[in-house]
Design a protein around this motif. Structure first.
Motif, PDB file in Angstrom:
ATOM      1  N   CYS A 290       0.853  -1.187   0.000  1.00 62.03           N
ATOM      2  CA  CYS A 290       0.000   0.000   0.000  1.00 62.03           C
ATOM      3  C   CYS A 290       0.893   1.243   0.000  1.00 62.03           C
ATOM      4  O   CYS A 290       1.778   1.383   0.838  1.00 62.03           O
ATOM      5  N   CYS A 296       0.505   5.719   7.313  1.00 62.74           N
ATOM      6  CA  CYS A 296      -0.817   5.329   7.815  1.00 62.74           C
ATOM      7  C   CYS A 296      -0.764   4.953   9.298  1.00 62.74           C
ATOM      8  O   CYS A 296       0.061   4.124   9.695  1.00 62.74           O
ATOM      9  N   CYS A 303       0.011  -4.705   4.812  1.00 62.30           N
ATOM     10  CA  CYS A 303       0.014  -3.450   4.040  1.00 62.30           C
ATOM     11  C   CYS A 303       1.365  -3.205   3.381  1.00 62.30           C
ATOM     12  O   CYS A 303       1.450  -2.576   2.334  1.00 62.30           O
ATOM     13  N   CYS A 319      -7.969  -0.315   0.437  1.00 58.12           N
ATOM     14  CA  CYS A 319      -7.387  -0.468   1.778  1.00 58.12           C
ATOM     15  C   CYS A 319      -7.668  -1.876   2.273  1.00 58.12           C
ATOM     16  O   CYS A 319      -8.786  -2.378   2.105  1.00 58.12           O
ATOM     17  N   HIS A 320      -6.653  -2.542   2.872  1.00 58.61           N
ATOM     18  CA  HIS A 320      -6.870  -3.890   3.417  1.00 58.61           C
ATOM     19  C   HIS A 320      -7.733  -3.845   4.671  1.00 58.61           C
ATOM     20  O   HIS A 320      -8.387  -4.822   5.011  1.00 58.61           O
TER      21      HIS A 320
END
Ligand code: SF4
Length: 324
Positions: A290, A296, A303, A319-320
């Motif tokens: 990501c 984040c 991620c 987004c996971h």
């Protein structure tokens, strides 16, 4: 119910800029300004595209009107593939597909009076008879709220807001279907911003226009958009209807952007404020997995390894671990 096909289809668009080095100017990498973006825009809607400076949103706008050449992917306007159209092939399409810039002054010839600047498209594209041109220019000035008496002035004699009105007048002279508004109010005072946004909204109703509205500030995007797409480092990370996205942002980055926006209506405020950390990574070397994982607050091991796809249909999120 019949669903009309999109006016504009962007399909897996990539716009890269080569990084060259050495005497023979060898390509050693790419700045991935827009990296695999898909987006449909339907007639009559306004899609707001928002994100920090350098996230690639203006590059999308410039790619759509073909001021930039896409690296990969497809752009279809009114079902016609214009991804690699030549300048000659683009000429009739440009009348229907226009752009408004942040700084219209740079695109206005300083040695020409406004009358000549506004008459030019009608003459160059033979849109009307010669004897009808003056009437068309007067009508354009009326539509954008500039006195007809100003037509003999030069661009430097206008304020920033008035110049933006001239930029809008030029864009609508072709009776376009879609206008890419590339940060049209970012350089203006707040009171003038509201006037230009109202003008764009009025013209949209009057001329049945469709907008892609690009901005880094969430306020203008919220005011004018029907749908909003949030961009981060060359990717769309969340997209959805404006009301839903403001009420229930699912991506941590969207939540941060909305948290920074002082919503006047408390019911539209994010319930939980989170703080963004670190700097924006380079689009020449985006993080693995990501792209937002380096900043984040909810990052997990997955991620860092796996890039989350944009899923979820009408309200899509990449987004996971989307926020509930
Ligand atoms: Fe954050 Fe992970 Fe979602 Fe990326 S995938 S936004 S790092 S929680």
């Amino acid at each position: 119910m019949t669903i009309n096909p999109p006016l504009l289809q962007i399909d897996r668009l990539k716009t890269y800029y080569p990084i060259r080095k050495g005497i023979v100017s060898r390509t050693v990498g790419y700045v991935k300004a827009v990296d695999d973006i898909s987006l449909n825009i339907y007639e009559g809607e306004t899609v707001g595209l928002v994100g920090e400076s350098g996230c690639g949103k203006s590059t999308i706008g410039r790619s759509i009107v073909r001021l930039e050449n896409p690296f990969e992917g497809r752009i279809l306007f009114q079902n016609k593939d214009i991804t690699h159209s030549t300048q000659k092939e683009l000429k009739p399409i440009r009348t229907k597909l226009q752009i408004i810039f942040q700084d219209p002054y740079s695109s206005l010839n300083p040695r020409k009076r406004i009358n000549d600047i506004l008459a030019e498209p009608f003459i160059a594209h033979r849109l009307v008879q010669r004897n009808e041109v003056q009437g068309k220019v007067d009508r354009l000035l009326d539509m954008v709220g500039l006195p007809r008496a100003y037509k003999n002035r030069y661009p430097h004699e206008f304020s920033g807001g008035q110049r933006q009105r001239i930029g809008i007048a030029r864009a609508i002279s072709f009776e376009p279907k879609l206008i890419v508004c590339d940060e049209p109010v970012s350089a203006l005072d707040v009171s003038i911003q509201a006037q230009i946004l109202n003008l764009l909204a009025d013209l949209q109703k009057e001329l049945n226009l469709t907008y892609l509205f690009i901005a880094h500030g969430i306020g203008a995007v919220k005011y004018i958009s029907t749908r909003i797409a949030v961009m981060y480092l060359g990717k769309i990370v969340e997209i959805g209807d404006k009301e839903e996205l403001f009420k229930l942002p699912k991506h941590p980055y969207t939540q941060i952007l909305l948290g920074a926006y002082p919503a006047p209506d408390p019911t539209l405020r994010s319930s939980k404020r989170i703080i963004i950390q670190g700097d924006v990574p380079s689009p020449a070397n985006p993080p693995q997995g990501c792209r937002f994982h380096t900043r984040c607050p909810y990052v997990q091991e997955r991620c860092r390894q796996e890039e989350p796809p944009l899923t979820g249909g009408g309200h899509g999120v990449a987004c996971h671990f989307p926020i509930n």
